[in-house]
Design a protein around this motif. Structure first.
Motif, PDB file in Angstrom:
ATOM      1  N   THR A  36       0.865  -1.312   0.000  1.00 12.10           N
ATOM      2  CA  THR A  36       0.018  -0.039  -0.115  1.00 12.10           C
ATOM      3  C   THR A  36       1.006   1.307   0.131  1.00 12.10           C
ATOM      4  O   THR A  36       1.564   1.433   0.811  1.00 12.10           O
ATOM      5  CB  THR A  36      -0.928   0.003   1.049  1.00 12.10           C
ATOM      6  OG1 THR A  36      -1.507  -1.192   1.350  1.00 12.10           O
ATOM      7  CG2 THR A  36      -2.165   1.113   1.203  1.00 12.10           C
ATOM      8  N   ASN A  37       0.792   2.076  -1.041  1.00  8.44           N
ATOM      9  CA  ASN A  37       1.541   3.324  -1.072  1.00  8.44           C
ATOM     10  C   ASN A  37       0.764   4.267  -1.759  1.00  8.44           C
ATOM     11  O   ASN A  37      -0.033   4.082  -2.637  1.00  8.44           O
ATOM     12  CB  ASN A  37       2.752   3.113  -1.629  1.00  8.44           C
ATOM     13  CG  ASN A  37       3.045   2.885  -2.799  1.00  8.44           C
ATOM     14  OD1 ASN A  37       3.339   3.773  -4.010  1.00  8.44           O
ATOM     15  ND2 ASN A  37       2.873   1.628  -3.344  1.00  8.44           N
ATOM     16  N   GLY A  38       1.034   5.678  -1.885  1.00  7.63           N
ATOM     17  CA  GLY A  38       0.316   6.564  -2.715  1.00  7.63           C
ATOM     18  C   GLY A  38       0.502   6.447  -4.133  1.00  7.63           C
ATOM     19  O   GLY A  38      -0.474   7.030  -4.953  1.00  7.63           O
ATOM     20  N   LEU A  76      -4.099   9.419  -0.488  1.00 12.03           N
ATOM     21  CA  LEU A  76      -3.070   9.758   0.616  1.00 12.03           C
ATOM     22  C   LEU A  76      -2.728   8.400   1.498  1.00 12.03           C
ATOM     23  O   LEU A  76      -3.702   7.594   1.871  1.00 12.03           O
ATOM     24  CB  LEU A  76      -3.524  10.726   1.488  1.00 12.03           C
ATOM     25  CG  LEU A  76      -2.728  11.177   2.915  1.00 12.03           C
ATOM     26  CD1 LEU A  76      -1.441  11.787   2.363  1.00 12.03           C
ATOM     27  CD2 LEU A  76      -3.806  11.821   3.586  1.00 12.03           C
ATOM     28  N   VAL A  77      -1.548   8.201   1.632  1.00 12.16           N
ATOM     29  CA  VAL A  77      -1.170   7.179   2.522  1.00 12.16           C
ATOM     30  C   VAL A  77      -0.027   7.629   3.368  1.00 12.16           C
ATOM     31  O   VAL A  77       1.037   8.013   3.043  1.00 12.16           O
ATOM     32  CB  VAL A  77      -0.286   5.808   1.730  1.00 12.16           C
ATOM     33  CG1 VAL A  77      -0.279   4.758   2.603  1.00 12.16           C
ATOM     34  CG2 VAL A  77      -1.380   5.298   0.804  1.00 12.16           C
ATOM     35  N   TYR A  89       1.370  -0.708   3.888  1.00 10.83           N
ATOM     36  CA  TYR A  89       1.432  -2.003   4.599  1.00 10.83           C
ATOM     37  C   TYR A  89       2.782  -2.571   4.831  1.00 10.83           C
ATOM     38  O   TYR A  89       2.629  -3.251   6.004  1.00 10.83           O
ATOM     39  CB  TYR A  89       0.868  -3.052   3.078  1.00 10.83           C
ATOM     40  CG  TYR A  89       0.819  -4.428   3.451  1.00 10.83           C
ATOM     41  CD1 TYR A  89      -0.515  -4.858   4.143  1.00 10.83           C
ATOM     42  CD2 TYR A  89       1.570  -5.223   3.045  1.00 10.83           C
ATOM     43  CE1 TYR A  89      -0.338  -6.068   4.395  1.00 10.83           C
ATOM     44  CE2 TYR A  89       1.537  -6.755   3.317  1.00 10.83           C
ATOM     45  CZ  TYR A  89       0.556  -7.255   4.097  1.00 10.83           C
ATOM     46  OH  TYR A  89       0.378  -8.551   4.182  1.00 10.83           O
ATOM     47  N   VAL A  90       3.922  -2.152   4.241  1.00  7.67           N
ATOM     48  CA  VAL A  90       5.270  -2.701   4.472  1.00  7.67           C
ATOM     49  C   VAL A  90       5.800  -1.647   5.599  1.00  7.67           C
ATOM     50  O   VAL A  90       5.736  -0.501   5.671  1.00  7.67           O
ATOM     51  CB  VAL A  90       6.056  -2.632   3.532  1.00  7.67           C
ATOM     52  CG1 VAL A  90       7.438  -3.279   3.856  1.00  7.67           C
ATOM     53  CG2 VAL A  90       5.589  -3.576   2.358  1.00  7.67           C
ATOM     54  N   ARG A  91       6.313  -2.372   6.745  1.00  6.71           N
ATOM     55  CA  ARG A  91       6.608  -1.519   7.920  1.00  6.71           C
ATOM     56  C   ARG A  91       7.716  -0.521   7.573  1.00  6.71           C
ATOM     57  O   ARG A  91       7.962   0.447   8.187  1.00  6.71           O
ATOM     58  CB  ARG A  91       7.194  -2.490   9.157  1.00  6.71           C
ATOM     59  CG  ARG A  91       7.540  -1.981  10.358  1.00  6.71           C
ATOM     60  CD  ARG A  91       8.239  -2.954  11.166  1.00  6.71           C
ATOM     61  NE  ARG A  91       7.268  -4.115  11.705  1.00  6.71           N
ATOM     62  CZ  ARG A  91       6.297  -4.135  12.475  1.00  6.71           C
ATOM     63  NH1 ARG A  91       6.127  -2.966  13.239  1.00  6.71           N
ATOM     64  NH2 ARG A  91       5.401  -4.874  12.809  1.00  6.71           N
ATOM     65  N   CYS A 103       2.720   9.977   1.645  1.00  2.00           N
ATOM     66  CA  CYS A 103       2.707  10.043   0.167  1.00  2.00           C
ATOM     67  C   CYS A 103       1.194  10.266  -0.415  1.00  2.00           C
ATOM     68  O   CYS A 103       0.475   9.761   0.178  1.00  2.00           O
ATOM     69  CB  CYS A 103       3.252   9.071  -0.535  1.00  2.00           C
ATOM     70  SG  CYS A 103       2.859   7.301  -0.262  1.00  2.00           S
ATOM     71  N   ALA A 104       1.141  11.512  -1.282  1.00  2.00           N
ATOM     72  CA  ALA A 104      -0.005  11.652  -1.789  1.00  2.00           C
ATOM     73  C   ALA A 104       0.119  11.714  -3.489  1.00  2.00           C
ATOM     74  O   ALA A 104       1.009  12.435  -3.809  1.00  2.00           O
ATOM     75  CB  ALA A 104      -0.463  13.032  -1.494  1.00  2.00           C
TER      76      ALA A 104
END
Length: 435
Positions: free
Chosen positions: A148-150, A162-163, A169-171, A178-179
């Motif tokens: 999971t990322n922007g 937006l994340v 998801y990854v620590r 990030c947007a």
């Protein structure tokens, strides 16, 4: 072990905008840990984040480390930059976002539809931090690679995302925010890539996502204006030539968009072969034609009114790619391939899986979950039938009798048209894994 219990979705999700950065990070971390452990989280994750986490759990991605891939070579990166339409949008993106990125200690990133970083600029200290995470030019930043990322999540949802912090998801990405906003071709809706602002979690600001979204829409608008200006120039140069010709002909740009017509109703677009060349060509709507080069496009001389070309006998609908889908029509008169827009890919998939055909109301349910949007469905099918001619029939809508249809799907059902929210497509992907 993961629990199969549904979480209570009525609880208020954690919203980074409502908390200071450190408090938001703490609460988001507790939500993530509980969710991944199969326990009841103290707060509900935001819907877009929860859905992404479920995709990641279903894919088997390790929440402690990503599947980092080898970056593109310099030659590969240069080639992708050269081919990308996004190069034309860089002046707009830089003018409106780069000053913000540098002032806020962030970086501006532009990716292609596969999530490969094509351009990256911004604060030098943040670029060095990004290098340590493999967030560099040529890197793959799709969801199935880094979670999971922007960027990757915007590519899947086709919406600005937006994340923040532990929503990743990854620590190892929890120190980032990030947007990202998707960039589409305004002519046909095709996904071009993502523009993203990223930086340390403490640099988060609630206005970042609205800003990125607004600039993405501005860039798309300027792309449309540039397209119309190109057609105007082509029309001005082609009109005198068309006036001297007899029969039927079209002047189209390099992508097939019509600038002028002679002796025939001008279609919005002519579906040219993927790599058109001067000389004879077979087009599904018109049969035998001849292409002649024009400055900025093609002159399409449509064949005479003699015996019609043999009808096509085979259609290959290739939906195996992540973000590009094609249809190839072949028969005794020749073969032809065309890249599909997202909506047309959905429609042709539904028709391919329902050989007996679908009514407008049934297609409305398949696409929107609502049988009342038949006007939209009919308009889209009208465009498809104008492009593919005798390949499609109606009453009900279906592939024409006698045509062999081959449907190529992704290796993993969950990867089928990942952008699509159509109920028929979501059902074809199979049930989502439950946490």
């Amino acid at each position: 072990m993961l629990s199969t219990r549904h979480h209570d979705r009525t609880r208020t999700p954690v919203l980074p905008t409502a908390l200071d950065s450190r408090e938001a990070a703490r609460r988001l971390a507790s939500v993530r840990e509980a969710t991944l452990a199969g326990d009841e989280p103290p707060d509900a994750p935001r819907a877009v984040i929860g859905e992404s986490w479920r995709r990641m759990l279903g894919s088997g991605l390790d929440p402690e480390r990503d599947r980092r891939e080898r970056p593109l070579s310099l030659a590969e990166l240069a080639e992708r930059r050269h081919r990308s339409q996004l190069a034309q949008l860089l002046p707009v993106l830089h003018a409106h976002l780069l000053p913000v990125a540098e002032a806020a200690q962030q970086i501006l990133v532009v990716t292609d539809p596969e999530g490969r970083v094509l351009w990256r600029q911004g604060a030098a200290t943040v670029r060095r931090m990004a290098d340590r995470h493999g967030f560099e030019p040529g890197a793959a930043w799709a969801e199935d690679v880094v979670g999971t990322n922007g960027i990757g999540t915007a590519l899947v949802t086709r919406q600005p995302v937006l994340v923040h912090s532990a929503e990743h998801y990854v620590r190892t990405h929890h120190r980032w925010t990030c947007a990202g906003a998707p960039l589409h071709d305004p002519r046909d809706g095709r996904l071009l890539g993502v523009v993203d602002l990223s930086g340390p979690a403490h640099s988060f600001h609630p206005t970042t996502l609205p800003l990125v979204s607004a600039v993405a829409r501005l860039a798309e608008s300027e792309q449309r204006t540039r397209h119309l200006a190109t057609l105007d120039r082509l029309r001005a140069s082609a009109t005198p030539l068309l006036a001297r010709l007899g029969g039927r002909a079209l002047a189209v740009d390099r992508d097939g968009w019509t600038a002028a017509a002679l002796g025939t109703a001008p279609p919005e677009r002519v579906a040219l072969p993927r790599s058109p060349q001067a000389g004879p060509v077979w087009l599904p709507r018109y049969g035998s034609c001849v292409l002649e080069p024009l400055p900025g496009g093609w002159l399409v001389r449509i064949g005479d009114d003699g015996p019609p070309d043999p009808e096509p006998s085979r259609v290959v609908l290739d939906l195996s790619g992540r973000d590009r889908w094609t249809v190839t029509v072949s028969g005794p008169a020749g073969s032809w391939s065309h890249e599909l827009s997202p909506r047309h890919a959905e429609l042709l998939f539904i028709l391919a899986t329902h050989p007996d055909g679908r009514t407008a109301a049934q297609l409305s349910l398949d696409l929107f979950g609502d049988d009342r949007r038949t006007t939209t469905v009919r308009a889209e099918l009208s465009r498809l039938r104008r492009t593919f001619g005798c390949v499609l029939a109606h009453r009900p809508y279906r592939f024409a009798d006698g045509i062999q249809v081959e449907l190529r799907r992704p290796a993993h059902p969950a990867a089928l048209l990942p952008h699509s929210l159509a109920p028929a497509v979501r059902a074809a992907r199979g049930p989502a894994p439950r946490t």
